[in-house]
Design an enzyme around this catalytic site. Structure first.
Site, PDB file in Angstrom:
ATOM      1  N   ASP A   1      -1.715   9.055 -10.815  1.00  0.00           N
ATOM      2  CA  ASP A   1      -1.722   7.959 -11.786  1.00  0.00           C
ATOM      3  C   ASP A   1      -0.315   7.640 -12.265  1.00  0.00           C
ATOM      4  OD1 ASP A   1      -4.435   7.861 -11.557  1.00  0.00           O
ATOM      5  OD2 ASP A   1      -4.857   8.847 -13.482  1.00  0.00           O
TER       6      ASP A   1
ATOM      7  N   ASP B   1       0.841  -1.197   0.000  1.00  0.00           N
ATOM      8  CA  ASP B   1       0.000   0.000   0.000  1.00  0.00           C
ATOM      9  C   ASP B   1       0.879   1.252   0.000  1.00  0.00           C
ATOM     10  OD1 ASP B   1      -2.936   0.943   0.435  1.00  0.00           O
ATOM     11  OD2 ASP B   1      -1.754   2.166   1.832  1.00  0.00           O
TER      12      ASP B   1
ATOM     13  N   GLU C   1      -4.824   2.453  -4.307  1.00  0.00           N
ATOM     14  CA  GLU C   1      -3.355   2.526  -4.253  1.00  0.00           C
ATOM     15  C   GLU C   1      -2.749   1.265  -3.665  1.00  0.00           C
ATOM     16  OE1 GLU C   1      -4.821   4.559  -0.415  1.00  0.00           O
ATOM     17  OE2 GLU C   1      -5.492   4.258  -2.474  1.00  0.00           O
TER      18      GLU C   1
END
Length: 561
Positions: A420, A403, A447
């Protein structure tokens, strides 16, 4: 005395009549046969009986390879070894006297005691225990067909003019019948090949699985053209490279498939590039003096004798290459065989490209559109497969849950386009650290990423690390062939730590090329079967370890348990 002379003349006439009747009987029997192999053996048996010789052999001439093939052998001995001789091949270059008989059309009689006997023929006769050989050319309409040989093993013999005349008569009849049988055999072979072509076309279009289509194309092409093997190569016009993607061998040889997947530049072989772009067929032989060094090296490495290279063309452009391989002996493909190979290649190219397009569509369905990694649904499908495989083989499988730290704040500060770009950059780091076609990297959501590491323990374990995990390839994650146990990987904790460091050290830029603030990741590691029985347990444990990594300050790796 007059009566004795008359009796002798009558006996000679009777013998000639008997032999002439044998010729006629042989002709009638031969004309009734359409089986070329049986026909040749019948001719040899009739010839041996006709001249009362110890042996009679028929050698067939193959002009394409300049070879003589022993096609039939009849022996006086009931326990003869004729089956050991049939099928043997000889290069005419090694026997110039035989070439002279074949091309001149003249009969030759050789005896071991002849002082002018060709040394190579003398050595061959001594090796085979032959005393006398009468060789008669088989000629049809001025074209050499083969040789008819009458052999004496027990004594040196001088054949009479009448016997030579009978041998020539039988040879003439045999040449005509062999020619007829060859035409019938060729017609039957063409019919079989047309039927096989239809069956092959159905076979290669019955599947949309790319690997299965490639394997089927390689196998059916070799069977259709009676080749020893076949290789399918993928052609990249822009990179000027070819890559073998399928190989079929009639007699699998050590190292025969070691070129699969390797990329070969055509810079060293402009001839191959030229015929690919011109979309024409190229025939190559080991004996060709002007072979490119790379092609000659392939011939020598694998012991091949001849290649027939047929371009695979789709929508008017070359997309690959079908290579028919001859290993046992040299071969010159006939015009109808080349036409058949080209026709098959046209069908094969369509089937391969359709399967490739299907795979691309399927890949798009299981890929995340932003990062190119596998999506959430496919991640769970593969996790089920890998846990089942680990249970079956008693091997570990590790899971990393990754993460990005404080990613919401990053997005609020730099914008979603910059976010992005970071997600794509992290995906590239994962692909660079994982084993190509084995480990599985997926975008789990938002994410968060997930990585499956088959046959990978928590710590210690395999000696492979860093580049040993094939750092140059992407984590495409295809299951091992045949559902085998995958090779052992580096320790999961070390892989996770390398990923964490690589992300922290990476430089990411926004869409405008401006450097972004460094990002970090937290990673939770869990290992099957340590306290887990189901894939869901493995995900829960990795999530729990990830939560602990976040609580402990982020930018770190924590292993469950």
């Amino acid at each position: 005395t007059a009566a004795l002379r008359a009796a002798r003349l009558a006996g000679a006439a009777g013998e000639r009549a008997r032999r002439l009747a044998a010729v006629l009987r042989a002709g009638a029997a031969l004309a009734a046969s359409d089986d070329l192999g049986r026909l040749l053996q019948d001719i040899a048996a009739s010839g041996r009986e006709l001249l009362d010789s110890d042996e009679c052999a028929i050698d067939i001439y193959e002009p394409g390879t300049e070879e003589i093939v022993v096609a039939a052998l009849a022996q006086r001995r009931a326990d003869g070894d004729w089956r050991d001789w049939v099928g043997r091949r000889y290069r005419l270059d090694d026997f110039p006297a035989d070439r002279e008989v074949l091309l001149s059309g003249e009969v030759r009689e050789e005896r071991l005691g002849d002082p002018g006997l060709d040394p190579r023929n003398r050595a061959e006769m001594e090796r085979n225990g032959e005393k006398t050989v009468l060789t008669v050319p088989l000629v049809r309409q001025g074209e050499p067909v083969g040789l008819l040989a009458f052999i004496e093993l027990s004594r040196e013999r001088r054949f009479t003019p009448e016997e030579v005349e009978l041998a020539v008569a039988l040879a003439s009849q045999a040449a005509a019948l062999i020619h007829r049988a060859r035409l019938l055999d060729r017609l039957a072979r063409q019919n079989r090949r047309l039927e096989a072509l239809l069956a092959s076309t159905r076979a290669i279009t019955s599947s949309v699985d790319l690997e299965q289509v490639l394997d089927t194309v390689a196998r059916t092409a070799a069977e259709l053209l009676e080749a020893d093997g076949c290789q399918i190569q993928e052609y990249d016009r822009e990179a000027n490279t070819v890559r073998p993607v399928a190989i079929w061998e009639r007699q699998p040889a050590p190292g025969g498939k070691d070129s699969l997947g390797k990329v070969f530049s055509l810079d060293d072989d402009p001839q191959e590039r030229e015929f690919l772009e011109s979309m024409r067929v190229l025939e190559q032989h080991r004996t060709d003096p002007d072979l490119a060094p790379s092609t000659r090296a392939a011939f020598e490495r694998y012991g091949d004798q001849a290649y027939l290279n047929v371009p695979l063309v789709f929508n008017g452009a070359p997309v690959g290459l079908l290579v028919l391989i001859q290993t046992r002996h040299d071969r010159r493909w006939e015009e109808d065989e080349v036409a058949l190979a080209r026709g098959f290649a046209e069908q094969a190219a369509v089937a391969i490209e359709h399967a490739r397009l299907y795979r691309q569509a399927r890949e798009q369905a299981v890929r995340d559109g932003l990062t190119g990694l596998y999506n959430h649904r496919h991640f769970y499908e593969r996790l089920e497969q890998e846990v089942a495989r680990a249970r079956r083989y008693g091997t570990p499988v590790s899971l990393l849950m990754i993460d990005l730290d404080d990613f919401k704040a990053f997005n609020d500060r730099h914008g979603h386009l910059a976010g992005d770009a970071v997600l794509r950059g992290v995906a590239a780091v994962l692909q660079g650290e994982l084993r190509q076609h084995l480990d599985v990297a997926a975008r789990y959501g938002g994410e968060e990423f997930a990585v499956i590491l088959p046959n990978t323990p928590r710590h210690g374990g395999g000696a492979q690390g860093g580049a040993g995990r094939d750092a140059g390839g992407g984590a495409q994650g295809a299951p091992p062939p045949g559902d085998l146990a995958p090779p052992p990987g580096d320790a999961a904790e070390r892989v996770a730590e390398r990923i964490r460091r690589r992300v922290a050290a990476a430089s990411f830029c926004d869409p405008g090329g401006r450097p972004l603030k460094p990002v970090t990741v937290s990673i939770g590691v869990a290992v099957y079967p340590e306290g887990t029985r189901r894939p869901e347990d493995l995900v829960a444990h990795a999530d729990a370890a990830l939560y602990l990594a976040k609580r402990a300050g982020k930018d770190r790796v924590v292993t469950y348990g």
